[in-house]
Design a protein around this motif. Structure first.
Motif, PDB file in Angstrom:
ATOM      1  N   ARG A 189       0.624  -1.148  -0.157  1.00  0.00           N
ATOM      2  CA  ARG A 189      -0.017  -0.486   0.142  1.00  0.00           C
ATOM      3  C   ARG A 189       0.613   1.385   0.150  1.00  0.00           C
ATOM      4  NH1 ARG A 189      -2.635   3.292  -1.413  1.00  0.00           N
ATOM      5  NH2 ARG A 189      -4.594   4.080  -0.069  1.00  0.00           N
ATOM      6  N   ARG A 190       2.241   0.943   0.003  1.00  0.00           N
ATOM      7  CA  ARG A 190       2.491   2.260   1.118  1.00  0.00           C
ATOM      8  C   ARG A 190       3.710   2.455  -0.519  1.00  0.00           C
ATOM      9  NH1 ARG A 190       4.070   4.987   5.891  1.00  0.00           N
ATOM     10  NH2 ARG A 190       5.870   5.336   4.460  1.00  0.00           N
ATOM     11  N   TRP A 191       3.638   2.361  -1.663  1.00  0.00           N
ATOM     12  CA  TRP A 191       4.522   2.276  -2.744  1.00  0.00           C
ATOM     13  C   TRP A 191       5.865   2.082  -2.291  1.00  0.00           C
ATOM     14  CZ3 TRP A 191       1.028   0.260  -5.986  1.00  0.00           C
ATOM     15  CH2 TRP A 191      -0.850   1.381  -6.093  1.00  0.00           C
ATOM     16  N   PRO A 192       6.975   1.349  -1.463  1.00  0.00           N
ATOM     17  CA  PRO A 192       8.661   1.471  -1.437  1.00  0.00           C
ATOM     18  C   PRO A 192       9.053   1.484  -2.562  1.00  0.00           C
ATOM     19  CG  PRO A 192       7.286  -0.704  -0.448  1.00  0.00           C
ATOM     20  CD  PRO A 192       6.248  -0.078  -1.251  1.00  0.00           C
ATOM     21  N   GLY A 193       9.764   2.538  -2.992  1.00  0.00           N
ATOM     22  CA  GLY A 193      10.689   1.813  -4.258  1.00  0.00           C
ATOM     23  C   GLY A 193       9.882   2.142  -5.420  1.00  0.00           C
ATOM     24  N   ASN A 194      10.775   0.646  -6.335  1.00  0.00           N
ATOM     25  CA  ASN A 194       9.870  -0.010  -6.946  1.00  0.00           C
ATOM     26  C   ASN A 194       8.897  -0.261  -7.286  1.00  0.00           C
ATOM     27  OD1 ASN A 194      10.931  -1.834  -6.216  1.00  0.00           O
ATOM     28  ND2 ASN A 194      12.531  -2.165  -8.552  1.00  0.00           N
ATOM     29  N   ALA A 195       7.925  -0.825  -6.230  1.00  0.00           N
ATOM     30  CA  ALA A 195       7.080  -1.068  -5.980  1.00  0.00           C
ATOM     31  C   ALA A 195       5.465  -0.838  -7.461  1.00  0.00           C
ATOM     32  CB  ALA A 195       6.092  -0.445  -4.606  1.00  0.00           C
ATOM     33  N   GLN A 253      -3.387   9.648  -1.090  1.00  0.00           N
ATOM     34  CA  GLN A 253      -4.091   9.739   0.241  1.00  0.00           C
ATOM     35  C   GLN A 253      -2.970   8.515   0.686  1.00  0.00           C
ATOM     36  OE1 GLN A 253      -8.036  10.094   0.708  1.00  0.00           O
ATOM     37  NE2 GLN A 253      -8.116  12.158  -0.189  1.00  0.00           N
ATOM     38  N   ARG A 254      -2.462   8.642   1.888  1.00  0.00           N
ATOM     39  CA  ARG A 254      -1.505   7.764   2.689  1.00  0.00           C
ATOM     40  C   ARG A 254      -2.966   6.983   3.179  1.00  0.00           C
ATOM     41  NH1 ARG A 254       4.169  10.245   4.387  1.00  0.00           N
ATOM     42  NH2 ARG A 254       4.991  10.451   2.523  1.00  0.00           N
ATOM     43  N   ALA A 289       2.499  11.320  -6.257  1.00  0.00           N
ATOM     44  CA  ALA A 289       2.581  10.643  -5.081  1.00  0.00           C
ATOM     45  C   ALA A 289       1.723  11.020  -3.667  1.00  0.00           C
ATOM     46  CB  ALA A 289       3.546  12.553  -4.651  1.00  0.00           C
ATOM     47  N   ASP A 290       2.432  10.230  -3.429  1.00  0.00           N
ATOM     48  CA  ASP A 290       1.665  10.425  -1.698  1.00  0.00           C
ATOM     49  C   ASP A 290       2.025  11.038  -1.110  1.00  0.00           C
ATOM     50  OD1 ASP A 290       1.364   7.529  -1.909  1.00  0.00           O
ATOM     51  OD2 ASP A 290       2.477   7.242  -0.361  1.00  0.00           O
ATOM     52  N   SER A 291       0.364  12.143  -0.208  1.00  0.00           N
ATOM     53  CA  SER A 291       0.409  12.905  -0.423  1.00  0.00           C
ATOM     54  C   SER A 291       0.025  13.091   1.093  1.00  0.00           C
ATOM     55  CB  SER A 291      -0.440  14.321  -1.093  1.00  0.00           C
ATOM     56  OG  SER A 291       0.205  14.606  -1.488  1.00  0.00           O
ATOM     57  N   ALA A 292       0.973  13.585   2.375  1.00  0.00           N
ATOM     58  CA  ALA A 292       1.249  13.631   3.664  1.00  0.00           C
ATOM     59  C   ALA A 292       0.427  15.217   3.971  1.00  0.00           C
ATOM     60  CB  ALA A 292       2.497  13.563   4.587  1.00  0.00           C
ATOM     61  N   TRP A 315      -7.373   2.238  -4.644  1.00  0.00           N
ATOM     62  CA  TRP A 315      -5.826   2.994  -4.473  1.00  0.00           C
ATOM     63  C   TRP A 315      -5.171   4.546  -3.657  1.00  0.00           C
ATOM     64  CZ3 TRP A 315      -3.260   2.269 -10.018  1.00  0.00           C
ATOM     65  CH2 TRP A 315      -3.119   0.323 -10.039  1.00  0.00           C
ATOM     66  N   GLY A 316      -6.046   4.844  -3.514  1.00  0.00           N
ATOM     67  CA  GLY A 316      -6.839   6.302  -2.751  1.00  0.00           C
ATOM     68  C   GLY A 316      -5.901   7.200  -3.550  1.00  0.00           C
TER      69      GLY A 316
END
Length: 183
Positions: free
Chosen positions: A24-30, A182-183, A163-166, A59-60
């Motif tokens: 869910r957090r999309w680390p690196g190249n996920a 959204q995270r 981008a994920d947006s905090a 997916w948010g």
């Protein structure tokens, strides 16, 4: 990576859906990918739009991005339904999310490669859709890509920075064109 079929009991006739598992957090190249196929007829445009919107919402993707994505999917699937028949009886939609990009792609089997018009004559009944999609992508720092597919046909892909947006509210207040998740 493992591929699983989503909601096989609700699949429509001729519709195939896959999602590649990703965190869910999309680390690196996920990467998260969702692909489905609809018949290449105008009546399937709202079906494709709704299905893509539901996936992107899951997916948010923020509401502003959902509206843009719905417009893009409607235009690309609508173009395939209007212009690719009879060479292509189906249209495949692929949504791809990486840590920095959202790609919306449509594939059909017609060999013709469309080009967005630089300007549209006010008397024209059509021809503005791809121009609008191209403008949306460029405004966001993305791109419209049209390419032949080696097996058959073409793919029209629209890339958006994502981008994920905090702090989503602050970014939206600045009219940031990035597709926000959204995270």
């Amino acid at each position: 990576m493992r591929t699983t079929v989503l909601n096989p009991s609700t699949a429509r006739r001729g519709t195939i859906a896959h999602r590649v598992a990703a965190s869910r957090r999309w680390p690196g190249n996920a990467v998260s990918v969702y692909t489905f196929t609809v018949p290449a007829v105008p009546a399937e445009v709202p079906v494709a739009r709704k299905r893509a919107t539901c996936v992107l919402r899951d997916w948010g993707l923020h509401e502003d991005g959902l509206n843009t994505a719905a417009l893009v999917i409607s235009e690309l699937v609508g173009n395939a339904a209007r212009h690719a028949v009879p060479q292509s009886v189906r249209t495949t939609v692929m949504l791809t999310r990486t840590g920095t990009t959202l790609a919306l792609a449509v594939h059909d089997e017609h060999p013709f490669l469309p080009q967005p018009l630089p300007t549209a004559d006010s008397g024209q009944e059509c021809g503005r859709g791809l121009m609008i999609v191209d403008s949306l992508a460029r405004e966001a720092g993305g791109a419209l890509q049209v390419r032949r597919v080696p097996t058959r046909g073409k793919e029209v892909r629209v890339l958006f920075p994502a981008a994920d947006s905090a702090d989503l509210a602050a970014c939206l207040a600045d009219a940031c064109p990035v597709m926000h998740f959204q995270r």
